[in-house]
Design a protein around this motif. Structure first.
Motif, PDB file in Angstrom:
ATOM      1  N   ILE A  11       0.841  -1.195   0.000  1.00 24.47           N
ATOM      2  CA  ILE A  11       0.000   0.000   0.000  1.00 24.47           C
ATOM      3  C   ILE A  11       0.875   1.243   0.000  1.00 24.47           C
ATOM      4  CG2 ILE A  11      -1.805   1.255   1.258  1.00 24.47           C
ATOM      5  CD1 ILE A  11      -1.576  -2.088   2.479  1.00 24.47           C
ATOM      6  N   HIS A  12       0.633   2.105  -0.954  1.00 26.56           N
ATOM      7  CA  HIS A  12       1.338   3.392  -0.978  1.00 26.56           C
ATOM      8  C   HIS A  12       0.433   4.446  -0.376  1.00 26.56           C
ATOM      9  CE1 HIS A  12       3.771   1.327  -4.053  1.00 26.56           C
ATOM     10  NE2 HIS A  12       4.723   2.152  -3.681  1.00 26.56           N
ATOM     11  N   MET A  13       0.945   5.171   0.610  1.00 30.60           N
ATOM     12  CA  MET A  13       0.152   6.234   1.224  1.00 30.60           C
ATOM     13  C   MET A  13       0.945   7.527   1.222  1.00 30.60           C
ATOM     14  SD  MET A  13      -1.962   5.256   4.537  1.00 30.60           S
ATOM     15  CE  MET A  13      -3.024   3.835   4.586  1.00 30.60           C
ATOM     16  N   MET A 123       7.655  -1.226   6.505  1.00 29.25           N
ATOM     17  CA  MET A 123       7.199  -0.012   5.829  1.00 29.25           C
ATOM     18  C   MET A 123       8.439   0.802   5.485  1.00 29.25           C
ATOM     19  SD  MET A 123       6.679   3.457   6.152  1.00 29.25           S
ATOM     20  CE  MET A 123       6.350   3.968   7.831  1.00 29.25           C
ATOM     21  N   HIS A 124       8.511   1.258   4.246  1.00 27.88           N
ATOM     22  CA  HIS A 124       9.646   2.106   3.886  1.00 27.88           C
ATOM     23  C   HIS A 124       9.181   3.436   3.288  1.00 27.88           C
ATOM     24  CE1 HIS A 124       9.166  -0.271   0.041  1.00 27.88           C
ATOM     25  NE2 HIS A 124       9.261   0.947  -0.449  1.00 27.88           N
ATOM     26  N   LEU A 125      10.101   4.369   3.253  1.00 25.61           N
ATOM     27  CA  LEU A 125       9.815   5.699   2.713  1.00 25.61           C
ATOM     28  C   LEU A 125      10.330   5.771   1.283  1.00 25.61           C
ATOM     29  CD1 LEU A 125      11.112   7.748   5.783  1.00 25.61           C
ATOM     30  CD2 LEU A 125       8.730   7.143   5.288  1.00 25.61           C
ATOM     31  N   GLU A 126       9.599   6.454   0.436  1.00 31.48           N
ATOM     32  CA  GLU A 126      10.077   6.665  -0.934  1.00 31.48           C
ATOM     33  C   GLU A 126       9.377   7.873  -1.541  1.00 31.48           C
ATOM     34  OE1 GLU A 126       9.122   2.817  -2.612  1.00 31.48           O
ATOM     35  OE2 GLU A 126       7.204   3.527  -3.368  1.00 31.48           O
ATOM     36  N   ASN A 127       9.894   8.323  -2.678  1.00 27.71           N
ATOM     37  CA  ASN A 127       9.282   9.503  -3.284  1.00 27.71           C
ATOM     38  C   ASN A 127       8.268   9.113  -4.350  1.00 27.71           C
ATOM     39  OD1 ASN A 127      11.870   8.922  -5.003  1.00 27.71           O
ATOM     40  ND2 ASN A 127      10.590  10.222  -6.294  1.00 27.71           N
ATOM     41  N   MET A 151       4.667   6.499   2.049  1.00 28.10           N
ATOM     42  CA  MET A 151       5.009   5.321   2.853  1.00 28.10           C
ATOM     43  C   MET A 151       4.608   4.144   2.001  1.00 28.10           C
ATOM     44  SD  MET A 151       3.227   5.805   6.565  1.00 28.10           S
ATOM     45  CE  MET A 151       1.611   6.319   6.061  1.00 28.10           C
ATOM     46  N   GLU A 152       5.441   3.152   1.893  1.00 30.46           N
ATOM     47  CA  GLU A 152       4.981   1.916   1.277  1.00 30.46           C
ATOM     48  C   GLU A 152       4.878   0.863   2.363  1.00 30.46           C
ATOM     49  OE1 GLU A 152       6.702   0.527  -2.416  1.00 30.46           O
ATOM     50  OE2 GLU A 152       6.059  -1.524  -1.983  1.00 30.46           O
ATOM     51  N   ILE A 153       3.657   0.430   2.601  1.00 31.32           N
ATOM     52  CA  ILE A 153       3.391  -0.554   3.653  1.00 31.32           C
ATOM     53  C   ILE A 153       3.244  -1.924   2.990  1.00 31.32           C
ATOM     54  CG2 ILE A 153       1.749  -1.253   5.446  1.00 31.32           C
ATOM     55  CD1 ILE A 153       0.935   1.871   5.385  1.00 31.32           C
TER      56      ILE A 153
HETATM   57 MN    MN Z   1       6.778   1.572  -4.131  1.00 33.99          MN
END
Ligand code: MN
Ligand code: ZN
Length: 477
Positions: A11-13, A123-127, A151-153
């Motif tokens: 999930i991208h939030m 969960m990681h951070l990305e642009n 956030m990509e969960i």
């Molecule tokens: Mn992603």
């Protein structure tokens, strides 16, 4: 043969920081009114520009991770993910593959009345990338959301049916909204979901190849994707075929998916540590500051409403849909000490009025004091106001504010509970309608309501119907 499906989600939030992830442009959380207004040379990737990490993004991400009960990695860093797709000028994304900011969490929710916990892998951070608009035979680029933080969960493959997936996603949405981490509105593109699905015979220990359906952006579409992909795989297996591990794209107009590419290896992205950014070393102070921002989980509130307040499941779910509403409800309960009536006044009257209103969209925007609503409930509990008339008082409070007691008196709504006065009215009604009394006594009991209505009318609708009922029963025998 019976088959089970196994589903994992990515999930991208969109994180709700003031500014973007690596520059000081406004982070247009919702759609900006115009293309390319929140941009600068950094997020447009002009030659020689360097990213600088926004601490607010890290803080909000950390809060989001802690709300999912994840372990915090004090050391995390960014990796460069190279890909060839024209949605960014630099042909890579800055993400976290090897050392994500948090991992190993879980999200608790209710599925068909049962408490369930679903494991979060990390969960990681990305642009985010820019947006392409295909029109008039040309392609336009909008950089407003370029370098917005995401956030990509990633969940473990822990779901086996649609209901579980839906409840989990709704809970996740509530959690991030409650913590102020993301508005998680799917319609505004603040939440998108990739669905990984595989099937296997019930007796099998491992499942077959999975497929990934990308960027599904509404709850109902997720529902359709799961149905569609399950049936598609089943058909292939039952006709003796094999499932290709691939990425599929969902077409929500045609309700079907098409293969976009067979699954790349991680190698294809040529991941390597992002050379333009330092690793993140979280200090204990930074972590405890984030921890201090945590709020009670919406599911814990919901369970409390069910177990302590004995509310109906639907009501508990509605009242915990957003934090402002739960806060309002609990504030009202602390004044009235009456959870059930506070709940019904909010869910059946207040929310209905808000829904009709054009200027007020949430309980946090109400112009009247909560104490006034508590007073209305108290007047109803004390039989000084009928529940029918209470709606009128609340509408008046909603539109013009003021004082509940004054509104009740100005509109002659205060219910008369003086038994002596009401008894005189009942006697008069009985004297005025001798034929009906005879009817009633001749076993036509259906006519009882007629006497109550006549008494109410004679009292100018101010008599307490409960007392009229008792008096009439006594007198008519
Ligand atoms: Mn992603
Ligand atoms: Zn910028």
């Amino acid at each position: 043969m019976k088959y089970v499906k196994t589903i994992g989600l990515e999930i991208h939030m969109r994180i709700k920081s003031e500014t973007k992830m690596f520059c000081s442009c406004k982070n247009a959380v919702a759609l900006a009114p115009e293309a390319n207004i929140n941009v600068c040379p950094i997020c447009m990737w002009f030659p020689g520009m360097l990213p600088a990490l926004n601490a607010e993004v890290v803080r909000l991400g950390l809060i989001g991770g802690m709300m999912m009960n994840c372990e915090v990695n004090k050391y995390s860093r960014f990796d460069r993910k190279t890909y060839f797709y024209p949605d960014s000028p630099n042909s890579y994304q800055i993400t976290q593959l090897y050392d994500p900011i948090v991992w190993l969490g879980s999200v608790k929710t209710l599925v068909n009345g049962e408490t369930r916990e679903f494991r979060i892998h990390h969960m990681h951070l990305e642009n985010d990338a820019w947006k392409l608009i295909h029109t008039w035979g040309k392609t336009l680029c909008d950089f407003n959301r370029a370098w917005s933080p995401l956030m990509e969960i990633v969940t473990d493959p822990v779901f086996h049916d649609k209901e579980e997936v839906m409840e989990f996603l709704r809970e996740l949405q509530k959690i991030m909204r409650a913590a102020g981490v993301s508005d998680a509105d799917m319609e505004k593109g603040q939440m998108r979901c990739d669905v990984n699905l595989s099937i296997a015979p019930e007796w099998a220990k491992e499942w077959w190849m999975r497929t990934e359906t990308k960027n599904v952006n509404s709850f109902s579409a997720i529902w359709r994707v799961i149905d569609h992909e399950y049936k598609r795989q089943l058909k292939i297996i039952e006709s003796g075929g094999e499932i290709d591990q691939e990425t599929r794209g969902w077409d929500d107009e045609k309700w079907t998916s098409t293969s976009q590419r067979s699954k790349e290896d991680a190698m294809d992205y040529r991941y390597f540590p992002e050379p333009d950014l330092l690793p993140i070393n979280l200090t204990d102070e930074f972590i405890s500051e984030a921890r201090a921002c945590l709020v009670e989980l919406p599911i814990d509130r919901r369970l409390r409403y069910l177990n302590e307040y004995k509310l109906w499941d639907d009501d508990a779910r509605i009242l915990t849909a957003d934090k402002a509403l739960s806060d309002y409800f609990e504030g009202l309960v602390s004044l009235t000490k009456d959870p059930k009536r506070s709940c019904s006044y909010i869910t059946t009257i207040l929310l209905a009025i808000i829904k009709e209103s054009e200027e007020i969209n949430s309980v946090s925007e109400l112009k009247f004091d909560m104490k006034q609503l508590a007073r209305v409930i108290e007047l109803v509990n004390w039989d000084e106001l009928s529940s029918t008339n209470s709606k009128q008082v609340i509408e008046e409070l909603f539109n013009n504010g003021g004082d509940a007691d004054l509104i009740v008196d100005e509109n002659n709504l205060r219910q008369k509970n003086d038994t002596w006065a009401l008894e005189a009215i009942v006697d008069e009604v009985i004297a005025n309608f001798p034929n009906q009394v005879e009817d009633y006594k001749g076993w036509n009991e259906n006519i009882f309501g007629f006497f109550v209505w006549q008494s109410m009318k004679a009292s100018k609708w101010q008599g307490n119907p409960k007392i009229f009922n008792e008096l009439l029963k006594k007198k008519l025998g």
